[in-house]
Design an enzyme around this catalytic site. Structure first.
Site, short mmCIF file in Angstrom:
data_model
loop_
_atom_site.label_atom_id
_atom_site.label_comp_id
_atom_site.label_asym_id
_atom_site.label_seq_id
_atom_site.Cartn_x
_atom_site.Cartn_y
_atom_site.Cartn_z
N VAL A 59 -1.70 -54.33 -26.24
CA VAL A 59 -2.75 -54.79 -25.34
C VAL A 59 -4.00 -55.19 -26.13
CG1 VAL A 59 -4.22 -54.19 -23.37
CG2 VAL A 59 -1.84 -53.45 -23.41
N CYS A 60 -4.37 -54.38 -27.10
CA CYS A 60 -5.55 -54.71 -27.92
C CYS A 60 -5.34 -55.99 -28.72
CB CYS A 60 -5.89 -53.56 -28.87
SG CYS A 60 -6.33 -52.02 -28.05
N ALA A 61 -4.14 -56.15 -29.26
CA ALA A 61 -3.82 -57.37 -30.00
C ALA A 61 -3.89 -58.59 -29.09
CB ALA A 61 -2.43 -57.25 -30.63
#
Length: 171
Positions: A59-61
């Site tokens: 999700v962060c990527a």
């Protein structure tokens, strides 16, 4: 104390979430060249501060890539992605993903938690202790918060359109 969830389980946060209309506190993050960076280094620009736990999660990527696509090409706006990753790992991620815009700046808080603690996103207990919850702050050229989004579920993405709309209005 504020809380969010991670896959439905409560996660406690330390500090008070920065509110719209409040002057953003300064903080220190570490850039990929290991130099310290603060809000002062981006003076005169609209700033999108993207708080993520780690670029080593899907999700962060994805969030970082989407901000690169949508915000990094906008004149007068700098996007600071702040995570708990080491600067080397953040640099490797950005290089591998082709995220090379000078307007997308990865900053690590591995040395200094002043960002997550001052902005109210610091995870205070559990397996993610010491990382930041997912949040986005849009600051005007005078470092006043004009948009604040604490994502209630860490595994969810923010409202990209609302963030970009808020930032564009300030340029």
């Amino acid at each position: 104390m504020t809380s969010v969830t991670l896959k439905g389980s409560p996660v406690q946060l330390e500090g008070k979430l920065l509110e719209v209309g409040a002057k953003a506190p300064d903080f220190v993050g570490t850039a990929k060249d290991l130099s310290p960076k603060s809000l002062k280094d981006y003076s005169g620009k609209v700033k999108i501060l993207v708080a993520v736990p780690s670029l080593d999660t899907s999700v962060c990527a994805m969030e970082t890539k989407k901000f690169h696509e949508r915000a990094a090409k906008l004149d007068g706006i700098v996007t600071l992605v702040i995570s708990g990753d080491l600067p080397f790992a953040m640099n490797r991620f950005c290089t591998m993903e082709g995220l090379d815009s000078p307007n997308l700046v990865p900053l690590s808080q591995f040395r200094d938690f002043s960002f997550s603690k001052a902005y109210g996103t610091h995870i205070s207990e559990g397996g993610l202790k010491g990382l930041s919850a997912r949040a986005v702050f849009v600051l005007d050229k005078n470092d006043v918060a004009q948009y604040v989004e604490l994502v209630p579920e860490i595994a969810s993405e923010p409202n990209y359109e609302a963030v970009i709309t808020a930032a564009k209005k300030l340029v």
